[in-house]
Write a protein that holds these residues in place. Structure first.
Motif, PDB file in Angstrom:
ATOM      1  N   ASP A   1       0.654   1.133   3.154  1.00 52.50           N
ATOM      2  CA  ASP A   1      -0.249   0.234   2.432  1.00 52.50           C
ATOM      3  C   ASP A   1       0.151  -1.226   2.620  1.00 52.50           C
ATOM      4  OD1 ASP A   1       2.074   0.560   1.020  1.00 52.50           O
ATOM      5  OD2 ASP A   1       1.141   0.891  -0.928  1.00 52.50           O
ATOM      6  N   ASP A   2       0.827  -1.504   3.759  1.00 53.38           N
ATOM      7  CA  ASP A   2       1.166  -2.871   4.176  1.00 53.38           C
ATOM      8  C   ASP A   2       2.075  -3.595   3.190  1.00 53.38           C
ATOM      9  OD1 ASP A   2      -0.034  -2.883   6.650  1.00 53.38           O
ATOM     10  OD2 ASP A   2      -1.947  -3.656   5.924  1.00 53.38           O
ATOM     11  N   VAL A   3       2.990  -2.864   2.587  1.00 58.30           N
ATOM     12  CA  VAL A   3       4.037  -3.499   1.786  1.00 58.30           C
ATOM     13  C   VAL A   3       5.294  -3.573   2.649  1.00 58.30           C
ATOM     14  CG1 VAL A   3       5.517  -3.312  -0.259  1.00 58.30           C
ATOM     15  CG2 VAL A   3       3.085  -2.694  -0.401  1.00 58.30           C
ATOM     16  N   LEU A   4       5.887  -4.757   2.688  1.00 54.54           N
ATOM     17  CA  LEU A   4       7.100  -4.990   3.474  1.00 54.54           C
ATOM     18  C   LEU A   4       8.301  -5.127   2.554  1.00 54.54           C
ATOM     19  CD1 LEU A   4       8.644  -5.852   6.122  1.00 54.54           C
ATOM     20  CD2 LEU A   4       7.985  -8.203   5.538  1.00 54.54           C
TER      21      LEU A   4
ATOM     22  N   ARG B   1      -0.398  -9.707   4.756  1.00 54.98           N
ATOM     23  CA  ARG B   1      -1.775 -10.185   4.763  1.00 54.98           C
ATOM     24  C   ARG B   1      -2.275 -10.321   6.199  1.00 54.98           C
ATOM     25  NH1 ARG B   1       0.942 -12.978   0.559  1.00 54.98           N
ATOM     26  NH2 ARG B   1       1.595 -14.661   1.954  1.00 54.98           N
ATOM     27  N   PRO B   2      -3.600 -10.437   6.389  1.00 56.09           N
ATOM     28  CA  PRO B   2      -4.140 -10.498   7.757  1.00 56.09           C
ATOM     29  C   PRO B   2      -3.572 -11.629   8.600  1.00 56.09           C
ATOM     30  CG  PRO B   2      -5.900 -10.053   6.195  1.00 56.09           C
ATOM     31  CD  PRO B   2      -4.674 -10.335   5.374  1.00 56.09           C
ATOM     32  N   GLN B   3      -3.196 -12.740   7.972  1.00 56.78           N
ATOM     33  CA  GLN B   3      -2.650 -13.868   8.739  1.00 56.78           C
ATOM     34  C   GLN B   3      -1.184 -13.666   9.137  1.00 56.78           C
ATOM     35  OE1 GLN B   3      -3.856 -13.964   5.624  1.00 56.78           O
ATOM     36  NE2 GLN B   3      -2.858 -15.505   4.339  1.00 56.78           N
ATOM     37  N   ASP B   4      -0.549 -12.599   8.650  1.00 58.91           N
ATOM     38  CA  ASP B   4       0.823 -12.270   9.033  1.00 58.91           C
ATOM     39  C   ASP B   4       0.778 -11.513  10.357  1.00 58.91           C
ATOM     40  OD1 ASP B   4       1.541 -13.386   6.594  1.00 58.91           O
ATOM     41  OD2 ASP B   4       1.620 -11.444   5.578  1.00 58.91           O
TER      42      ASP B   4
ATOM     43  N   ASP C   1      -0.697  -5.416  13.412  1.00 59.45           N
ATOM     44  CA  ASP C   1      -2.124  -5.417  13.732  1.00 59.45           C
ATOM     45  C   ASP C   1      -2.990  -4.981  12.550  1.00 59.45           C
ATOM     46  OD1 ASP C   1      -1.510  -6.257  16.294  1.00 59.45           O
ATOM     47  OD2 ASP C   1      -1.383  -4.214  17.076  1.00 59.45           O
ATOM     48  N   HIS C   2      -2.344  -4.534  11.467  1.00 61.76           N
ATOM     49  CA  HIS C   2      -3.056  -4.179  10.234  1.00 61.76           C
ATOM     50  C   HIS C   2      -4.164  -3.157  10.485  1.00 61.76           C
ATOM     51  CE1 HIS C   2      -0.927  -7.492   8.301  1.00 61.76           C
ATOM     52  NE2 HIS C   2      -1.272  -8.229   9.341  1.00 61.76           N
ATOM     53  N   GLN C   3      -3.866  -2.183  11.338  1.00 62.05           N
ATOM     54  CA  GLN C   3      -4.824  -1.114  11.619  1.00 62.05           C
ATOM     55  C   GLN C   3      -4.075   0.197  11.771  1.00 62.05           C
ATOM     56  OE1 GLN C   3      -6.621  -2.923  14.938  1.00 62.05           O
ATOM     57  NE2 GLN C   3      -4.885  -2.660  16.307  1.00 62.05           N
ATOM     58  N   LYS C   4      -4.689   1.272  11.420  1.00 63.58           N
ATOM     59  CA  LYS C   4      -4.033   2.579  11.434  1.00 63.58           C
ATOM     60  C   LYS C   4      -4.687   3.469  12.490  1.00 63.58           C
ATOM     61  CE  LYS C   4      -2.002   0.933   7.836  1.00 63.58           C
ATOM     62  NZ  LYS C   4      -0.671   0.349   7.974  1.00 63.58           N
ATOM     63  N   GLY C   5      -3.882   4.309  13.103  1.00 65.67           N
ATOM     64  CA  GLY C   5      -4.412   5.292  14.042  1.00 65.67           C
ATOM     65  C   GLY C   5      -4.771   4.692  15.377  1.00 65.67           C
ATOM     66  N   PRO C   6      -5.399   5.499  16.259  1.00 61.01           N
ATOM     67  CA  PRO C   6      -5.737   5.048  17.610  1.00 61.01           C
ATOM     68  C   PRO C   6      -6.707   3.866  17.565  1.00 61.01           C
ATOM     69  CG  PRO C   6      -5.970   7.428  17.409  1.00 61.01           C
ATOM     70  CD  PRO C   6      -5.782   6.896  16.032  1.00 61.01           C
ATOM     71  N   VAL C   7      -6.547   2.947  18.524  1.00 58.24           N
ATOM     72  CA  VAL C   7      -7.385   1.764  18.598  1.00 58.24           C
ATOM     73  C   VAL C   7      -8.154   1.793  19.912  1.00 58.24           C
ATOM     74  CG1 VAL C   7      -7.444  -0.740  18.554  1.00 58.24           C
ATOM     75  CG2 VAL C   7      -5.696   0.484  17.248  1.00 58.24           C
TER      76      VAL C   7
END
Length: 373
Positions: free
Chosen positions: A145-148, A263-266, A343-349
């Motif tokens: 869930d994009d927590v660092l 965040r998306p800008q990271d 890249d803030h995306q999960k799975g195949p791209v």
């Protein structure tokens, strides 16, 4: 949470590492590009010491990506020990508590420290010098869930590259995510002095460098047990005329832990031992990562640091590459760099490879020995 991934995690610490050579530098190792759940990553290491004291690893799964950089001092034993034990402890405690947390991370650091102390105690009769071996310890964890989480002891450093949309002249900025536990930093000196109000010489300036008791620069580490427990320091350093008076530990194993919602800008993270940051600023590093292609980016950063080290000595980088390990330590430190793209995306791209796999990359225990083989 990590139970299905435990066997790959175990294999991570026993297999021969993958990767490539150093492009002409027999003391360099790198992986150009691999995948984690939400992006790519790249690793590079260059050896300067007789025995490589930097150790590093990346463990990937669909739920969490773990990053570790362990910069040893006084020998390689502590960093190698951390490399084998810290992630399994994190897995164990995360499983028991139902997920990752600050408490899980701190318990894993504490357990690793305790186990290394047991190893030192068993080894003292045949190898008393192991009581003076220690390691900085920098760990990152990125959840699904994009927590660092960033936890560290010592002066390895994690830096975030963040996009700035309003400034065309400076589209990327560096954000430091870790604390350098080094008494060269005034705030850290004050922290150490506050913990030892009855010792006016707890931090001294000697040979152009601030050191705790004139011995060590970092204030937190795994190991260095002779600076933590009186029963260990009596075995060492007869030049002091006896054991160092030790009312309380001079160095601790309590990590600093940061939690940050990505965040998306990271755009990317850089985890590196201090060998990189001695040569390049945070901002210079993120600008290189932002400017150049992903493949081989960690190796590019290591080479940029080596070029800077050569420049300081009025040498060429090609000349430094010819210097043997051990002697080379007079020109630069061991350097480890891990770049993690976000890249803030999960799975195949776009029909690409499946990122929901489990994997582990561990840098070589010793690059000279690997390349000699």
């Amino acid at each position: 949470m990590l139970r299905p991934y435990y066997r790959p995690l175990e294999r991570c610490f026993g297999r021969r590492p993958g990767g490539g050579g150093g492009g002409g530098d027999g003391l360099m190792w790198h992986t150009d590009l691999k995948q984690h759940a939400s992006g790519d990553y790249s690793i590079a290491v260059v050896q300067a010491n007789s025995n490589l004291e930097d150790q590093s690893q990346v463990f990937t799964s669909p739920s969490t990506t773990y990053i570790g950089v362990y910069d040893g001092h006084g020998g390689p034993e502590a960093s190698r020990f951390v490399n084998k034990h810290l992630f399994p402890f994190m897995h164990k405690f995360a499983t028991e508590q139902g997920g990752l947390s600050v408490d899980v991370i701190k318990r894993a650091f504490s357990a690793t420290e305790e186990e290394f102390c047991h190893l030192v105690k068993r080894s003292l009769p045949i190898k008393p010098q192991i009581a003076s071996v220690g390691s900085c310890c920098l760990v990152g964890a990125i959840t699904d869930d994009d927590v660092l989480y960033v936890a560290n002891l010592g002066d390895s450093r994690a830096v975030l590259g963040r996009r700035v949309y309003r400034d065309k002249k400076k589209p990327i900025v560096a954000e430091r995510l870790s604390t350098d536990h080094n008494v060269a930093v005034e705030e850290v000196r004050r922290e150490v002095e506050a913990l030892h109000p009855d010792d006016s010489h707890i931090v001294v300036y000697t040979h152009g460098v601030w050191r705790i008791k004139g011995i060590i620069q970092v204030s937190r580490s795994i190991g260095d047990v002779y600076l933590k427990k009186p029963e260990f320091n009596r075995h060492l350093f007869p030049q002091f005329g006896g054991p160092i008076p030790l009312k309380r530990p001079f160095v601790t194993a309590e990590p600093s832990v940061l939690i940050r919602q990505l965040r998306p800008q990271d755009l990317f993270l850089i985890f590196a031992s201090d060998g990189l940051w001695e040569q390049l600023s945070d901002q210079a590093v993120v600008e290189i990562v932002f400017k150049y292609p992903r493949a081989g980016i960690a190796k590019r950063l290591v080479r940029a640091a080596l070029q800077e080290a050569a420049k300081k000595r009025e040498m060429r980088y090609d000349d430094i590459k010819k210097i043997d390990r051990g002697i080379r330590r007079h020109f630069h430190d061991d350097i480890t760099v891990i770049v993690i793209y976000l890249d803030h995306q999960k799975g195949p791209v776009n029909g690409g490879p499946n990122r929901n796999t489990i994997g582990c990359t561990t840098a070589p225990v010793d690059i000279f020995s690997l390349n000699a083989d």
